[in-house]
Design an enzyme around this catalytic site. Structure first.
Site, PDB file in Angstrom:
ATOM      1  N   HIS A 172     -27.719  -1.655 -11.691  1.00 38.39           N
ATOM      2  CA  HIS A 172     -27.117  -2.994 -11.746  1.00 38.39           C
ATOM      3  C   HIS A 172     -28.218  -4.015 -12.031  1.00 38.39           C
ATOM      4  CE1 HIS A 172     -24.244  -6.166 -10.904  1.00 38.39           C
ATOM      5  NE2 HIS A 172     -25.102  -6.709 -10.054  1.00 38.39           N
ATOM      6  N   ASP A 187     -24.539  -4.419  -4.897  1.00 38.92           N
ATOM      7  CA  ASP A 187     -23.678  -4.269  -6.069  1.00 38.92           C
ATOM      8  C   ASP A 187     -23.839  -2.897  -6.722  1.00 38.92           C
ATOM      9  OD1 ASP A 187     -22.697  -6.774  -5.663  1.00 38.92           O
ATOM     10  OD2 ASP A 187     -23.598  -7.698  -7.437  1.00 38.92           O
TER      11      ASP A 187
END
Length: 250
Positions: free
Chosen positions: A78, A102
């Site tokens: 990410h 995330d």
């Protein structure tokens, strides 16, 4: 940061350290202000781009805060410097916790902004997926309903996905969180953890797990939420000209 400081005041505790998963503003924007308001605050993370960073951590490094033990798990993809945090207390009956930022969501995974499908596959299978199955997953965002709508598109016959989606919608309606889940649950409905299952391979037309994951992420990136209908009261107000005094003429 002020909401956090209000909680700290109510709980009558002292903020000593911040664990930051990655540098994106919606995860790290309060660091500088917290550091200003809490002199001596330690800010941990794996990316120099993290605001107010004081302690750079590495994969498998262990930290101790009182009885709480933390293992840092490096999960680049990410962002190139994304770190997850696995926490437990020795001798505690409570399940351990994963703060996954995330990288891993309830029913989903993060976008590959600065990495590859190969990296995310390693993150989800060798690093996070290998943690104890009872681990509670605390992700960085509440996007469970949308994630599970996509999961249902991928596996329309998966009854567990249907049940979890109905539950998540009800939680949303009641303004209650869907986080945390458990790692064991994620393997039952999260398509990004199910890349070796036949329905996933059929949906993507791929058999290699990394290619299944790559295809799934592309599909998810293009997955559109159903358009929301305009609020009928608002439309009436427009029809009656009630907003006219607030609208500038071009």
């Amino acid at each position: 940061p002020f909401q956090l400081l209000e909680i700290i005041r109510k709980e009558d505790v002292v903020l000593r350290a911040v664990l930051t998963t990655h540098h994106h503003w919606d995860h790290a924007r309060g660091n500088e202000e917290l550091a200003r308001l809490c002199p001596g605050l330690r800010v941990y993370g794996a990316d120099e781009r993290i605001g107010a960073l004081t302690h750079k951590v590495t994969h498998d490094q262990e930290l101790t805060f009182g009885a709480i033990r933390v293992r840092c798990l490096f999960t680049p993809c990410h962002t190139s410097g994304h770190m997850c945090y696995f926490m437990w207390e020795d001798g505690s009956p409570d399940a351990p916790a994963l703060f996954s930022g995330d990288t891993l969501f309830v029913g989903g995974c993060g976008k590959f902004f600065e990495g590859t499908a190969e990296q995310m596959y390693a993150n989800l299978t060798q690093i996070l997926g290998a943690l104890p199955k009872e681990t509670k997953v605390f992700c960085g965002h509440e996007c469970t309903v949308r994630n599970l709508k996509f999961a249902l598109k991928v596996e329309p016959e998966n009854e567990i996905v249907k049940k979890k989606l109905a539950w998540a919608k009800q939680r949303d309606d009641e303004d209650l969180p869907t986080v945390p889940s458990t790692l064991q649950e994620e393997f039952l409905y999260n398509p990004f953890l199910r890349v070796t299952e036949e329905p996933l391979q059929k949906f993507t037309g791929k058999t290699d797990p990394v290619e299944v994951l790559r295809a799934l992420r592309t599909e998810k990136d293009n997955f559109k939420k159903p358009k929301e209908q305009p609020n009928p009261q608002a439309m009436l107000a427009f029809d009656w000209g009630l907003f006219s005094p607030f609208l500038e003429k071009k």
